[in-house]
Design an enzyme around this catalytic site. Structure first.
Site, mmCIF file in Angstrom:
data_model
loop_
_atom_site.group_PDB
_atom_site.id
_atom_site.type_symbol
_atom_site.label_atom_id
_atom_site.label_comp_id
_atom_site.label_asym_id
_atom_site.label_seq_id
_atom_site.Cartn_x
_atom_site.Cartn_y
_atom_site.Cartn_z
ATOM 1 N N ARG A 247 0.815 -1.217 0.000
ATOM 2 C CA ARG A 247 0.000 0.000 0.000
ATOM 3 C C ARG A 247 0.856 1.279 0.000
ATOM 4 O O ARG A 247 0.507 2.270 0.624
ATOM 5 C CB ARG A 247 -0.960 0.030 1.201
ATOM 6 C CG ARG A 247 -2.131 -0.921 1.082
ATOM 7 C CD ARG A 247 -3.143 -0.409 0.044
ATOM 8 N NE ARG A 247 -4.247 -1.338 -0.100
ATOM 9 C CZ ARG A 247 -5.422 -1.221 0.514
ATOM 10 N NH1 ARG A 247 -5.667 -0.199 1.305
ATOM 11 N NH2 ARG A 247 -6.361 -2.106 0.322
ATOM 12 N N ARG B 255 -3.828 6.775 0.269
ATOM 13 C CA ARG B 255 -4.372 8.010 0.860
ATOM 14 C C ARG B 255 -3.444 8.738 1.814
ATOM 15 O O ARG B 255 -3.695 9.892 2.147
ATOM 16 C CB ARG B 255 -5.692 7.684 1.581
ATOM 17 C CG ARG B 255 -6.826 7.424 0.616
ATOM 18 C CD ARG B 255 -7.974 6.722 1.300
ATOM 19 N NE ARG B 255 -7.541 5.385 1.687
ATOM 20 C CZ ARG B 255 -8.334 4.457 2.215
ATOM 21 N NH1 ARG B 255 -9.600 4.737 2.443
ATOM 22 N NH2 ARG B 255 -7.864 3.266 2.526
ATOM 23 N N ARG C 173 -6.744 11.183 -6.916
ATOM 24 C CA ARG C 173 -7.963 10.435 -6.594
ATOM 25 C C ARG C 173 -9.185 11.349 -6.729
ATOM 26 O O ARG C 173 -10.225 10.936 -7.251
ATOM 27 C CB ARG C 173 -7.807 9.887 -5.171
ATOM 28 C CG ARG C 173 -9.008 9.279 -4.543
ATOM 29 C CD ARG C 173 -9.253 7.873 -5.038
ATOM 30 N NE ARG C 173 -10.159 7.204 -4.118
ATOM 31 C CZ ARG C 173 -11.456 7.424 -4.080
ATOM 32 N NH1 ARG C 173 -12.014 8.266 -4.913
ATOM 33 N NH2 ARG C 173 -12.206 6.789 -3.208
ATOM 34 N N ASP D 192 -6.682 -3.228 -7.810
ATOM 35 C CA ASP D 192 -7.226 -3.828 -6.593
ATOM 36 C C ASP D 192 -7.513 -5.300 -6.821
ATOM 37 O O ASP D 192 -7.791 -5.715 -7.955
ATOM 38 C CB ASP D 192 -8.496 -3.114 -6.143
ATOM 39 C CG ASP D 192 -8.815 -3.431 -4.685
ATOM 40 O OD1 ASP D 192 -8.234 -2.778 -3.793
ATOM 41 O OD2 ASP D 192 -9.599 -4.363 -4.429
ATOM 42 N N TYR E 238 -14.800 -11.968 -0.105
ATOM 43 C CA TYR E 238 -15.543 -10.734 -0.426
ATOM 44 C C TYR E 238 -16.744 -11.051 -1.322
ATOM 45 O O TYR E 238 -17.819 -10.474 -1.169
ATOM 46 C CB TYR E 238 -14.631 -9.725 -1.121
ATOM 47 C CG TYR E 238 -13.603 -9.106 -0.192
ATOM 48 C CD1 TYR E 238 -13.942 -8.064 0.659
ATOM 49 C CD2 TYR E 238 -12.293 -9.576 -0.164
ATOM 50 C CE1 TYR E 238 -13.004 -7.515 1.516
ATOM 51 C CE2 TYR E 238 -11.344 -9.030 0.688
ATOM 52 C CZ TYR E 238 -11.708 -7.999 1.526
ATOM 53 O OH TYR E 238 -10.781 -7.454 2.383
#
Ligand code: CP3
Length: 346
Positions: A29, A33, A42, A79, A155
């Site tokens: 990562r 952010r 973004r 992702d 998921y």
């Protein structure tokens, strides 16, 4: 020991088994952010998915951490949930809530998934890989990635960000044929997806099994070890030059089982894995990557520096890739990351 020169690729040398004076460093990562320049792109892209499928902007955010910190490797910005999306399950990312795949996958979806050509949806990702590869110097590696089938399936089955581990295990006991069939479909798609990333320019591929932890051994073997071994074997047969890193998070001592696959070049260890025993059990079979608690990078200062030095010291004498035991989190001060890289290289 191989010295660190400007043109040599430290990550690739390490993956081929050569210990470096200072280990190559990249962080899971590393794009995200916590970087103001990421937040700016973004905001311009619209949604997270729009960013993943925009090769210009995705290449830009892939390269941002390389420019800022000079990491030894870039990791493709994408992702793990792009595969279910490409198979036709509706994916969205709701701010502050995480991913939503709806409706949850059902038995009746599988035939449709099997017939789906994932490359139509995923072509922009391959374009991102090609652009990043063209922009990187030869001394810096490009890592492609995918989720491991089990982690992606959790998921798809839950439909939302929270998958209740006990409910998932009960589902396995009730309905293992369905879950095994879903895992097979995901394994096929993952092999195709990673081969396409390699052909577009990825130097290395990593498989994230973020939800492998906490499973009884029999289930772990069926849903994680076996499919990852099959995927790694198929990748090695198709693209023998490309190193494969497996990250089975939370599996403790079982991590050595992954390292023993002939097709596995490196194993990522999470922040709860004891370093010394990882070095003893995994290093004879595969290169170890990672281990530092990402919360130490949030904290910074002496605690982070001592932790990083101790980690490097533990793996002195064997090839090792410096990384965290899971991804950087949004509250991480970028200055702490810069200091971490300096300490590892120093
Ligand atoms: O820098 C990099 O590591 C490359 C890009 C990358 C992302 N996700 C971007 C991302 C990688 C390698 C991943 C992998 C991923 N995605 C995993 C496996 C690794 C892990 O963390 O365990 C998993 C489980 C996912 C699924 C996922 N994606 C979740 C649960 C979430 C929401 C939680 C969160 O962190 O926001 C995402 C979104 C996501 N993926 C973001 C980023 C930068 C944040 C989205 C945003 O910008 O709003």
């Amino acid at each position: 020991m191989v010295g660190h020169t400007a043109t040599e690729n430290s990550l690739l040398s390490t993956l081929s088994g050569a210990e470096q004076v200072a280990p190559p460093v990249w962080l899971m990562r590393q794009a995200g952010r916590y970087l103001p320049e990421y937040r700016a792109v973004r905001a311009k892209a619209g949604s997270f998915l729009d960013l993943c499928f925009n090769p210009d902007l995705a290449a830009e955010v892939t390269l941002q951490p390389i420019r800022r910190f000079d990491f030894d490797a870039a990791i493709l910005f994408a992702d793990i949930l792009l595969i279910p999306h490409a198979l036709g399950q509706n994916l969205s990312f709701i701010d502050g809530e995480g991913p939503r795949l709806d409706p949850p996958v059902a038995e009746g979806d599988l035939d449709r998934f099997r017939r789906r050509n994932i490359h139509q949806t995923l072509a922009p990702v391959y374009e991102t890989v090609a652009r990043v590869k063209a922009a990187l110097p030869p001394s810096r590696a490009l890592i492609g990635f995918a989720g491991a089938p089990w982690t992606v399936a959790t998921y798809m089955l839950a439909g939302g960000p929270r998958s209740d581990p006990a409910a998932l295990r009960r589902r396995w006991y009730d309905d293992r044929n369905f879950i095994a069939a879903l895992i097979d479909i995901l394994a096929d798609a993952t092999v195709e997806y990673l081969i396409a990333q390699i052909d577009a320019g990825a130097d290395v591929v990593q498989l994230f099994d973020s939800w492998a932890g906490g499973l009884p051994e029999d289930i772990l073997r069926e849903v994680s070890l076996k499919p990852l071994q099959a995927i790694a074997n198929r990748l090695k047969a198709a693209r023998p030059q490309t190193p494969i890193i497996l990250f089975p998070k939370g599996v403790g001592g079982m991590a050595a089982e992954y390292a023993k696959f002939a097709s596995c070049d490196a194993v990522g260890i999470d922040f709860s894995t004891p370093w010394k025993s990882a070095c003893e059990l995994i290093s004879p079979h595969a290169v170890v990557q990672g281990g530092l608690d990402p919360m130490l990078v949030v904290k910074g200062g002496r605690a982070m520096e001592e932790g990083a030095l101790k980690l490097c010291e533990t793996f002195r004498g064997v090839p090792y890739i410096f990384n965290l035991g899971h991804g950087l989190t949004p509250e991480t001060p970028p200055e702490h990351v810069a200091r971490l890289v300096e300490i590892v290289r120093g």
